[in-house]
Design a protein around this motif. Sequence first.
Motif, short mmCIF file in Angstrom:
data_model
loop_
_atom_site.label_atom_id
_atom_site.label_comp_id
_atom_site.label_asym_id
_atom_site.label_seq_id
_atom_site.Cartn_x
_atom_site.Cartn_y
_atom_site.Cartn_z
N SER A 82 45.96 45.05 42.60
CA SER A 82 45.08 43.91 42.93
C SER A 82 43.65 44.37 43.17
CB SER A 82 45.60 43.18 44.17
OG SER A 82 46.89 42.67 43.97
N GLN A 86 40.51 43.40 40.83
CA GLN A 86 39.39 42.72 41.48
C GLN A 86 38.08 43.46 41.25
OE1 GLN A 86 39.98 42.14 45.67
NE2 GLN A 86 38.18 40.82 45.90
N SER A 89 36.93 42.98 37.65
CA SER A 89 36.44 41.62 37.37
C SER A 89 35.03 41.38 37.89
CB SER A 89 37.40 40.59 37.98
OG SER A 89 37.41 40.67 39.39
N THR A 97 36.10 39.04 34.04
CA THR A 97 35.07 38.26 34.72
C THR A 97 35.17 36.79 34.34
OG1 THR A 97 33.60 40.19 34.68
CG2 THR A 97 32.60 38.05 35.14
N ALA A 100 38.10 35.24 36.12
CA ALA A 100 37.81 34.99 37.53
C ALA A 100 37.00 33.73 37.73
CB ALA A 100 37.07 36.19 38.13
N ARG A 107 42.91 32.43 37.31
CA ARG A 107 43.54 33.19 38.39
C ARG A 107 45.00 33.49 38.08
NH1 ARG A 107 40.11 29.96 41.67
NH2 ARG A 107 41.73 28.35 41.88
N ASP A 111 46.59 37.16 37.83
CA ASP A 111 47.76 37.54 38.62
C ASP A 111 48.85 38.13 37.73
OD1 ASP A 111 49.21 37.42 41.26
OD2 ASP A 111 50.57 36.19 40.06
N THR A 114 47.79 41.59 36.91
CA THR A 114 47.95 42.42 38.11
C THR A 114 49.39 42.85 38.28
OG1 THR A 114 46.12 41.25 39.19
CG2 THR A 114 47.60 42.51 40.60
N TYR A 324 32.55 48.00 49.39
CA TYR A 324 33.37 46.81 49.20
C TYR A 324 32.71 45.57 49.80
CZ TYR A 324 37.66 44.23 48.38
OH TYR A 324 38.57 43.33 47.91
N GLN A 328 32.14 41.99 48.01
CA GLN A 328 32.65 40.75 48.56
C GLN A 328 31.55 39.73 48.81
OE1 GLN A 328 36.00 40.97 47.84
NE2 GLN A 328 36.38 39.99 49.79
#
Length: 428
Positions: A82, A86, A89, A97, A100, A107, A111, A114, A324, A328
């Motif tokens: 994951s 992430q 992306s 991208t 996302a 999504r 998933d 992933t 990170y 985020q």
Amino acid sequence: MMHTFASLFKNKETRNKILFTLAMLLIYRIGSAIPVPGINSEALAASIGDNSILNMMNLLGGGALERMSVFAMGVGPYITASIIIQLLSMDVIPALTEMAKSGQTGRQKMDRITRYLGVVLAFVQAASLVYGFDKQYNILENSGLSGYMFTATVLTAGTMFLLWLGDRISMKGIGNGISIIIFAGIVSNMPASFAQTWNILAGGTTQGELFNGILQFALFCLLYLAIVVFVVIMETAVRKIPIQYTNSSNLRGGKNDITFLPLKINSASVIPVIFAQSIMTAPQIIISFFNTDLYNKLNSVLSLNKPFGLCLYALLTVLFTFFYTDLQVDPDKVAENLSKSGAYIPGIRPGNETRTYLHKVLNRITVLGAFFLTVVAVIPYLLPMITSLPQSTALGGTGIIIVVGVAMATVAQLKGQLTQKSYRGFLK
């Protein structure tokens, strides 16, 4: 709080969700006690306590690793997959991208990718662990290729079954299923850890030694509680930036409507700790395939029970916290969205000044977040250096962060369901 939970159990639908979640967790705990066939788990359990990384993996898995159960891998490979997806992306792979940004359909595709990557990582990690354990501790009855493949396949299947259990909890139970499983694994190991700590500290034969041991155990419990409170404060602390809308002057009698943009002190949560552990363990795992002597030397240098390894671990945690957090919370995108919605920060011009201001605020609060996270992450390994506690009974800072975060999110979801039921009853 008690009134809230009493109200939840009075509702049949919510009560069934809670009971379903408990039933799934029971299956998880039963599977954690079933060892993989052909494994000498006693030899492994006797050696895990000496390795800080393996001890942390065992803690997060609720003791499943030391028993080499079918769930010994836990959901770690999926979490790693994951994180990788992430990161990729984030304008690294254009196809990811676009997924996302494609809403629910995108999504779901991400998933699925992933999970496929999780299967590959689970098998590679399982094969690496089995090979390393067998070379170090001679745990396999059949040390041939077929024995390695069989054990790695069983461990990979156990991980994917845990993902299925997590999906069922998310669909029919309460909370995020994967998070609840990790939560259950950590919490299930706490009673044994406290009991072992009691036996070590209060194991004196004389009355004076017994009294000192009880006092030390009480201080241990108080410190544990203080860390929990510290983590709660860290997880809930936010920096509120006032936001004003240009078209809000016509509302409420000509008064401007001011809202707030909350920026968490620790936006990265526990991910930097996972990154730091992965970076430190990856070279050791690779080298273990080729040179056992070099692996032993590297393990002694990078061990989290040694000052150099612990300092490197703390430094990586700080660096990954900034890295990170920047992924985020993108100040450039936040400033762009504010501009598109006709919002601005009072006293700050839209555009470049807003971006510069958001970067400055985010960097300042991330310094605090990185410091807090590093302190909590280092405590489990620092205490055995300065006290008589062994590594296996030290405070699990990483585990506490996960437990507190999952507990707070689950309680918030339960309160949200209770509020929703209250509004439905009112409307009816």
